[in-house]
Design an enzyme around this catalytic site. Sequence first.
Site, PDB file in Angstrom:
ATOM      1  CG  ASP A  52      -3.753   7.030   2.284  1.00  0.00           C
ATOM      2  OD1 ASP A  52      -3.533   5.827   2.026  1.00  0.00           O
ATOM      3  OD2 ASP A  52      -4.204   7.424   3.373  1.00  0.00           O
ATOM      4  CG  HIS A  59      -1.646   1.289   1.441  1.00  0.00           C
ATOM      5  ND1 HIS A  59      -2.483   1.906   0.533  1.00  0.00           N
ATOM      6  CD2 HIS A  59      -1.576   2.119   2.514  1.00  0.00           C
ATOM      7  CE1 HIS A  59      -2.894   3.061   1.048  1.00  0.00           C
ATOM      8  NE2 HIS A  59      -2.362   3.221   2.244  1.00  0.00           N
ATOM      9  CG  HIS A  98       0.888   7.125   4.076  1.00  0.00           C
ATOM     10  ND1 HIS A  98       1.279   6.235   3.119  1.00  0.00           N
ATOM     11  CD2 HIS A  98      -0.392   6.822   4.375  1.00  0.00           C
ATOM     12  CE1 HIS A  98       0.269   5.430   2.839  1.00  0.00           C
ATOM     13  NE2 HIS A  98      -0.751   5.747   3.582  1.00  0.00           N
ATOM     14  CG  ASP A 116     -20.970  15.981 -24.588  1.00  0.00           C
ATOM     15  OD1 ASP A 116     -21.871  15.240 -24.157  1.00  0.00           O
ATOM     16  OD2 ASP A 116     -20.618  17.032 -24.032  1.00  0.00           O
ATOM     17  CD  GLU A 167      -3.461   6.167  13.420  1.00  0.00           C
ATOM     18  OE1 GLU A 167      -2.947   7.228  13.815  1.00  0.00           O
ATOM     19  OE2 GLU A 167      -4.508   5.690  13.886  1.00  0.00           O
ATOM     20  CG  ASP A 168      -1.510   1.863  10.720  1.00  0.00           C
ATOM     21  OD1 ASP A 168      -2.322   2.446  11.464  1.00  0.00           O
ATOM     22  OD2 ASP A 168      -1.623   1.800   9.493  1.00  0.00           O
TER      23      ASP A 168
HETATM   24 MN    MN Z   1      -2.693   4.752   3.959  1.00  0.00          MN
END
Ligand code: MN
Length: 738
Positions: free
Chosen positions: A157, A65, A90, A277, A94-95
């Site tokens: 993201d 990812h 990124h 169109d 957080e993780d």
């Molecule tokens: Mn992400």
Amino acid sequence: MQTDLMKYYTPEEQKAMDRAFKELVSSAYQPLSRKEKALIKKAYEVAKEAHKNQRRKSGEPYIFHPIAVARIVGAEIGLGPTSIASALLHDTVEDTDITIDFLRREFGEKIAQIVDGLTKIKKLPKDSDLSIQAENFRKLLLTINEDVRVILIKIADRLHNMQTMDSMPKYKQERIASETLYIYAPLAHRLGLYNIKTQLEDLSLKYTDPEAYEEIVTKLEKSAKDRQQYIEKFKKIVEGRLREEGLDVAIEGRPKSIYSIYKKMKKKGVSFEEVYDIFAIRIIYKSPDIKQEKKLAWTIFSIITDLFKYNPNRVRNWLDQPRSTGYQALHVTVLGPENKWVEVQIRSERMHEIAEKGYAAHYKYKQGKDEVQEMGVDRWLNQLRDILNNPQTDTMEFLDDIRLDLYSEEIHVLTPKGDVVSLPKGATVLDFAFYIHTDVGLHTRAAEVNNRIVPLNYVLNSGDVVHIMTSPTQKPKFQWLNITKTGRARSKIKAFLRQEENEIVEEGKAVLQRKLRHLKLKYNDDTIQKLQKFFKLPTSRDLFYKVGTGEITNENLKAFVDSQRLFSGLFKTRWGRKAKPQPIEGEAVNYDLIVFGKDEQRFDYSLANCCTPLPGDEIFGFITINEGIKVHKKTCPNAIHLQSRFAHRIIPAKWIDSSQQEFKVRLKVRGADRPGIVSDISRLITLELKYDMRDIEFHDLNGVFEGEVAVYLKNTSQLKELMLKLKEIEGVEKVEKL
Ligand code: MN
């Protein structure tokens, strides 16, 4: 490190991720030095190690990812090494166990800041509630203040998440898709990332209306061959002529996006086959230098319009005045082969690159060039900062204002000196005035467009020359909000009106103090509360305001004093004894809602667990990072700590009785007509029940009458009572709430 990682990834996976990484580096839009490549490689190694325990819903290692996001950032958006490295990292803070401090040490301040910004966005509450999304959107925009790269990486993201949403539960898919459509696609559009915006919209449609999406995709595939043949026909006709003129061009056909076809079908209520169109033809030409670009575009234009009939109303010249996103091109709609109308987009390779890459390409061309026009995005970001710095109170309104700007088409008008000003389509002279300068806007008295005096709500057209006349005594009025379209003008007007309202409130407070003294009443919380009750006002602010505007008169205040004496004052006046203020019977205050700030506004909040405030307690609000506003008691043991360390995050709060809040109800009344029935109805509402009636309108239809009344009420029991009593009036047969 490698040996350790073998426990977590299979050799095939390792190979695949290294390949993906190499592809990311080689596809970068900006050339990378060896040092920059080393930085990106290091970010990759750190991220690979950090995410080793994680896998995505699809089962593949998580690291794919961030690699994919970094590839979008580097190749599609065209950002440089700092952004690519930040994108790789990124999700680490957080993780995983990685901290911002660690990133600062290893990668420097800038990357740490960007990742920090991205981590903050991740923590915004997720909700399908529009008002929460709106607030998040505002916070998101605030991060632009820090570094626009945060938003660009966030968009990348989101794009990758949208591309890989298949294994998610349906409700999540729908929430993410609607948020994307609502927030990220407009942002991508505004930042000039057309390709990404299109992908975001198309993918959103896939999850919000899968059937329609499938239908359009299938039909586009089916008609692809016809389209290609048509483009070949077109090419055959024009290519020779273009070459004769020494032009080096590429001609390609471009279907409109799935989402834009969908929108057209919806808007015009037509089928896929009826959207005329479905695609446009693009002519991309080489230009030896930037000075000849425009000349060449017009040469191509004259060849094309020589060969085909064209519609003079459908020529769009974005050569001289690029759109504020930086888009430049010349569009013309011609009657092409098979007598079909087709749009032809004429752009140089440079213009094409900017159209595809947006932001990054602009900077590439801006460097070293002296006369490339100022980038619209910069201007927009500056305006955005301006709006964000304004004391803005209503987030939903704010969002609407901004979104209005995000998608609107543009017009270009001129100042008397000949400077060009870009405004959204539909902008009025008042928008123009605020664009020039806030002070000009606030004092606009009149305007001249092309030397003719026009009203302030005059809607501008491209090419208009606008001259604003000001007067020091002029000031904004509420009605101005109806005749402005730009976020900038609207937020300035609102700020002014709010400020003016504050002045009236302050004035009203002073007047009330004086008047109460005359009436021999103490000015204190108790009296204020009783006054609020008496005049049925939800907040003290409303009370002061109404005194300030004179809506509450001396007579009204005397009536209040009389009412108080009825309960507690008779003896006092007779014996000259000072009576204690007594609670009015049956008027127990029913606190059920907390309001914030000196404007007593309503926000979402939760009660702090440490002190659990009860209705009526003295309280304050604390703005937390992740959980919105928490309400504490003033006596909470944490209060002193919070107030001393985070004074800027404290917001005044108090309990109110929300049943005192009024709402407007419209009722439909029907029955047999008789003389005097309308006056009976209005007498019941205004004199007997003493409600605030705002509108009454009745028609006579051959002995039967039908009409509507608008009334301000406080709660449903008042509504029930009113409806019941209306029905008791002779002749009234039916009463309905609208
Ligand atoms: Mn992400």
